[in-house]
Design a protein around this motif. Structure first.
Motif, PDB file in Angstrom:
ATOM      1  N   UNK A   1       0.837  -1.202   0.000  1.00 45.08           N
ATOM      2  CA  UNK A   1       0.000   0.000   0.000  1.00 45.08           C
ATOM      3  C   UNK A   1       0.872   1.252   0.000  1.00 45.08           C
ATOM      4  N   UNK A   2       1.918   1.266   0.826  1.00 45.17           N
ATOM      5  CA  UNK A   2       2.780   2.455   0.869  1.00 45.17           C
ATOM      6  C   UNK A   2       3.484   2.642  -0.474  1.00 45.17           C
ATOM      7  N   UNK A   3       3.807   1.563  -1.162  1.00 45.91           N
ATOM      8  CA  UNK A   3       4.458   1.694  -2.473  1.00 45.91           C
ATOM      9  C   UNK A   3       3.487   2.258  -3.506  1.00 45.91           C
ATOM     10  N   UNK A   4       2.207   1.897  -3.413  1.00 48.78           N
ATOM     11  CA  UNK A   4       1.194   2.507  -4.289  1.00 48.78           C
ATOM     12  C   UNK A   4       1.084   4.003  -4.018  1.00 48.78           C
ATOM     13  N   UNK A   5       1.096   4.369  -2.745  1.00 47.48           N
ATOM     14  CA  UNK A   5       1.027   5.788  -2.373  1.00 47.48           C
ATOM     15  C   UNK A   5       2.238   6.535  -2.928  1.00 47.48           C
ATOM     16  N   UNK A   6       3.410   5.917  -2.841  1.00 48.78           N
ATOM     17  CA  UNK A   6       4.629   6.560  -3.344  1.00 48.78           C
ATOM     18  C   UNK A   6       4.580   6.736  -4.858  1.00 48.78           C
ATOM     19  N   UNK A   7       3.984   5.784  -5.555  1.00 47.86           N
ATOM     20  CA  UNK A   7       3.817   5.932  -7.008  1.00 47.86           C
ATOM     21  C   UNK A   7       2.991   7.175  -7.318  1.00 47.86           C
ATOM     22  N   UNK A   8       1.964   7.431  -6.505  1.00 48.18           N
ATOM     23  CA  UNK A   8       1.121   8.620  -6.695  1.00 48.18           C
ATOM     24  C   UNK A   8       1.871   9.891  -6.320  1.00 48.18           C
ATOM     25  N   UNK A   9       2.690   9.824  -5.273  1.00 50.64           N
ATOM     26  CA  UNK A   9       3.490  10.994  -4.904  1.00 50.64           C
ATOM     27  C   UNK A   9       4.445  11.347  -6.041  1.00 50.64           C
ATOM     28  N   UNK A  10       5.090  10.347  -6.630  1.00 53.02           N
ATOM     29  CA  UNK A  10       6.024  10.594  -7.721  1.00 53.02           C
ATOM     30  C   UNK A  10       5.324  11.227  -8.932  1.00 53.02           C
TER      31      UNK A  10
ATOM     32  N   UNK B   1       5.060  -1.164  10.795  1.00 49.93           N
ATOM     33  CA  UNK B   1       6.363  -0.997  11.458  1.00 49.93           C
ATOM     34  C   UNK B   1       7.218   0.027  10.707  1.00 49.93           C
ATOM     35  N   UNK B   2       7.431   1.170  11.343  1.00 52.78           N
ATOM     36  CA  UNK B   2       7.963   2.355  10.662  1.00 52.78           C
ATOM     37  C   UNK B   2       9.306   2.113   9.985  1.00 52.78           C
ATOM     38  N   UNK B   3      10.189   1.348  10.619  1.00 49.78           N
ATOM     39  CA  UNK B   3      11.489   1.102  10.027  1.00 49.78           C
ATOM     40  C   UNK B   3      11.397   0.319   8.732  1.00 49.78           C
ATOM     41  N   UNK B   4      10.624  -0.762   8.756  1.00 49.85           N
ATOM     42  CA  UNK B   4      10.486  -1.590   7.551  1.00 49.85           C
ATOM     43  C   UNK B   4       9.737  -0.857   6.448  1.00 49.85           C
ATOM     44  N   UNK B   5       8.689  -0.130   6.792  1.00 50.80           N
ATOM     45  CA  UNK B   5       7.925   0.618   5.795  1.00 50.80           C
ATOM     46  C   UNK B   5       8.817   1.673   5.147  1.00 50.80           C
ATOM     47  N   UNK B   6       9.592   2.382   5.951  1.00 45.73           N
ATOM     48  CA  UNK B   6      10.492   3.415   5.426  1.00 45.73           C
ATOM     49  C   UNK B   6      11.574   2.804   4.547  1.00 45.73           C
ATOM     50  N   UNK B   7      12.107   1.661   4.956  1.00 45.21           N
ATOM     51  CA  UNK B   7      13.143   1.001   4.151  1.00 45.21           C
ATOM     52  C   UNK B   7      12.590   0.562   2.792  1.00 45.21           C
TER      53      UNK B   7
ATOM     54  N   UNK C   1       5.995  15.293  -6.796  1.00 40.12           N
ATOM     55  CA  UNK C   1       7.298  14.637  -6.730  1.00 40.12           C
ATOM     56  C   UNK C   1       8.281  15.302  -5.767  1.00 40.12           C
ATOM     57  N   UNK C   2       8.043  16.546  -5.394  1.00 40.71           N
ATOM     58  CA  UNK C   2       8.951  17.219  -4.467  1.00 40.71           C
ATOM     59  C   UNK C   2       8.493  17.137  -3.009  1.00 40.71           C
ATOM     60  N   UNK C   3       7.383  16.442  -2.779  1.00 38.64           N
ATOM     61  CA  UNK C   3       6.848  16.357  -1.417  1.00 38.64           C
ATOM     62  C   UNK C   3       7.747  15.507  -0.522  1.00 38.64           C
ATOM     63  N   UNK C   4       7.751  15.847   0.753  1.00 36.96           N
ATOM     64  CA  UNK C   4       8.374  14.998   1.766  1.00 36.96           C
ATOM     65  C   UNK C   4       7.318  14.019   2.282  1.00 36.96           C
ATOM     66  N   UNK C   5       7.672  12.746   2.340  1.00 37.09           N
ATOM     67  CA  UNK C   5       6.812  11.744   2.970  1.00 37.09           C
ATOM     68  C   UNK C   5       7.300  11.540   4.395  1.00 37.09           C
ATOM     69  N   UNK C   6       6.452  11.866   5.354  1.00 36.25           N
ATOM     70  CA  UNK C   6       6.750  11.625   6.771  1.00 36.25           C
ATOM     71  C   UNK C   6       5.936  10.398   7.168  1.00 36.25           C
TER      72      UNK C   6
ATOM     73  N   UNK D   1      12.603   1.012  -3.032  1.00 34.92           N
ATOM     74  CA  UNK D   1      11.785   0.744  -4.222  1.00 34.92           C
ATOM     75  C   UNK D   1      11.159   1.989  -4.852  1.00 34.92           C
ATOM     76  N   UNK D   2      11.446   3.179  -4.324  1.00 32.42           N
ATOM     77  CA  UNK D   2      10.878   4.395  -4.895  1.00 32.42           C
ATOM     78  C   UNK D   2      11.920   5.514  -4.884  1.00 32.42           C
ATOM     79  N   UNK D   3      11.566   6.647  -5.484  1.00 32.06           N
ATOM     80  CA  UNK D   3      12.425   7.833  -5.458  1.00 32.06           C
ATOM     81  C   UNK D   3      11.860   8.929  -4.555  1.00 32.06           C
ATOM     82  N   UNK D   4      10.912   8.578  -3.706  1.00 35.79           N
ATOM     83  CA  UNK D   4      10.266   9.553  -2.829  1.00 35.79           C
ATOM     84  C   UNK D   4      11.208   9.952  -1.689  1.00 35.79           C
ATOM     85  N   UNK D   5      11.184  11.228  -1.341  1.00 36.02           N
ATOM     86  CA  UNK D   5      11.951  11.719  -0.184  1.00 36.02           C
ATOM     87  C   UNK D   5      11.198  11.310   1.079  1.00 36.02           C
ATOM     88  N   UNK D   6      11.730  10.359   1.816  1.00 33.12           N
ATOM     89  CA  UNK D   6      11.004   9.789   2.954  1.00 33.12           C
ATOM     90  C   UNK D   6      11.809   9.900   4.239  1.00 33.12           C
TER      91      UNK D   6
END
Length: 432
Positions: free
Chosen positions: A124-133, A147-153, A137-142, A158-163
């Motif tokens: 789901x987070x990867x789908x969201x990142x596809x939409x952010x891109x 589990x925050x560490x695994x989701x962030x990793x 594309x310049x947004x920060x994802x907070x 797998x994306x180019x989002x600033x996280x």
């Protein structure tokens, strides 16, 4: 400035709104968009109405919008905050109860429960990142989603989002340490390093003086250094003195596994799992939120957990917007910060944050007494992320077998079968 909150119907949202109001003199927010799924309509409308009343009371010219259209929320956002739970509290309750059937700790962010939550959440987070891109594309994802560490990793790999991954455990540890040492939090300097929900405070200074031993002694005497959602098993003084570091509250599941498992089983039998208890708390919370005269964050929210969430989230945004170079403990790519770990994994570490984002403070090689556990858990996390993305059942089995809570590959196999079957509606990658 536009802030999009994915999972806007969360019971935590009023604390986030409060944080934005309290920081209004430091940065200006023009628009807040709370987005959720159709199944969360009632909660979104209740929380959204309270958010609007809070903003109205503050007198700030901030537009609050509610939507089920995620792309609309993300488009042209400066910050996207994620605080969603795939499957809701029912899925969390399963994550907590299923491991107990196999005499394994059931917790929502670590162990097999954290594994189940990760494999539901990462796609789901990867789908969201596809939409952010595509749309911002310049947004920060907070990311506050566990589990925050695994989701962030996963986002990092797998994306180019600033996280930036965010957790409220370090800021709570710092506040509790300040209370124990009877000093102001701003006068306390703590160095954190490790992984999300496996982070250590390795240095504690007040006015240039090392206060680690004083803090250890007072914690061993019974002073509180715990989170509301974790059984308060007392730390052994000799162990802490030997370790010469402060484990985070979640370390109890690793260092006191037998005691925590017994407590979990008893609690599940007598009071229900934490998710089942939270259901009751949330029902009362949303009833409180529905009061048309309520226009502040209610004190009852403290019972929900997640204390100092807005402090962590909004102060982080403040540092990016104002370039204030404040120190925050966040989840970021390692890139040599901890030489014991690969460069491309995500760690939780103290960082200087400016307009370019977090700049990790060099940690150096971790000592063996800390490194061993971190290496094992990081291997579990890497395998879990790969399984979540690919749907590879072999990687999933290896992930669970590697986890410190799971006693054997046989138990890991039984757990995997149970978790995949129970969560099949949320795991299309495993049921192609």
């Amino acid at each position: 400035m536009k802030i999009a909150v994915i999972g806007g119907g969360s019971s935590y949202t009023p604390e986030l709104i409060e944080g934005i109001i309290l920081r209004a003199d430091q940065f200006k927010v023009d628009e807040i968009v709370l987005v959720d799924i159709e199944a969360g309509k009632e909660k979104l409308e209740i929380v959204g109405a309270l958010a609007k009343r809070m903003i109205q009371k503050s007198g700030l010219p901030i537009k609050v919008e509610l939507t089920f259209n995620r792309i609309k929320a993300i488009t042209n956002a400066d910050f996207v905050l994620t605080q969603f739970r795939v499957g809701g509290l029912d899925a969390r309750a399963n994550d907590e109860r299923i491991p107990l059937k196999y005499d394994v700790i059931g917790q929502e962010t670590v162990g097999p429960g954290g594994f189940a939550k990760a494999i539901r959440t990462i796609p789901v987070i990867l789908d969201i990142c596809d939409e952010i891109e595509q749309y911002s594309k310049d947004a920060w994802l907070i990311n506050f989603t566990n589990p925050a560490g695994m989701v962030t990793e996963a986002v990092h790999k797998y994306t180019n989002v600033k996280v930036i991954g965010l957790c409220n455990v370090p800021v709570n540890m710092k506040q509790m340490a300040a209370n124990i040492l009877e000093v102001d939090r701003d006068d306390l300097n703590i160095s954190f390093s490790g992984l999300n929900h496996l982070v250590y405070a390795t240095k504690v200074f007040v006015g240039g003086k090392d206060k680690m031993n004083t803090l250890i002694e007072r914690i061993a005497e019974g002073r509180n250094m715990n989170m509301r959602n974790i059984h308060d098993a007392p730390w052994d003084k000799e162990f802490l003195q030997a370790l010469q570091a402060l484990p985070c509250p979640y370390h109890r599941y690793y260092y006191m596994m037998d005691e925590m498992l017994i407590e979990e089983k008893e609690a599940a039998e007598l009071r229900g799992t934490r998710a089942e208890q939270v259901k009751v708390i949330e029902k009362a919370l949303f009833k409180t939120y529905s009061n048309p005269n309520l226009d502040v964050k209610p004190k009852e929210l403290e019972e929900r957990g997640g204390a100092l969430y807005s402090e962590a989230a909004i102060s982080l945004i403040t540092s990016i917007v104002t370039n204030d170079h404040a120190i925050h403990t966040v989840n970021v790519p390692n890139n040599g910060t901890i030489p014991n770990l690969p460069d491309d994994v995500v760690i939780e570490v103290s960082c200087v944050v400016n307009s370019e984002g977090p700049q990790p403070i060099q940690v150096g090689t971790l000592p063996s007494e800390i490194n061993g556990l971190i290496q094992q858990v990081k291997a579990f996390e890497q395998l879990t992320i790969e399984a979540a993305v690919t749907g590879d059942k072999g990687k999933a089995l290896l992930a669970l077998t590697t986890n410190p809570f799971v006693p054997s590959s046989k138990v890991a196999k039984l757990l995997l079968q149970d978790l995949l079957e129970t969560n099949q509606d949320y795991l299309p990658q495993f049921h192609k």
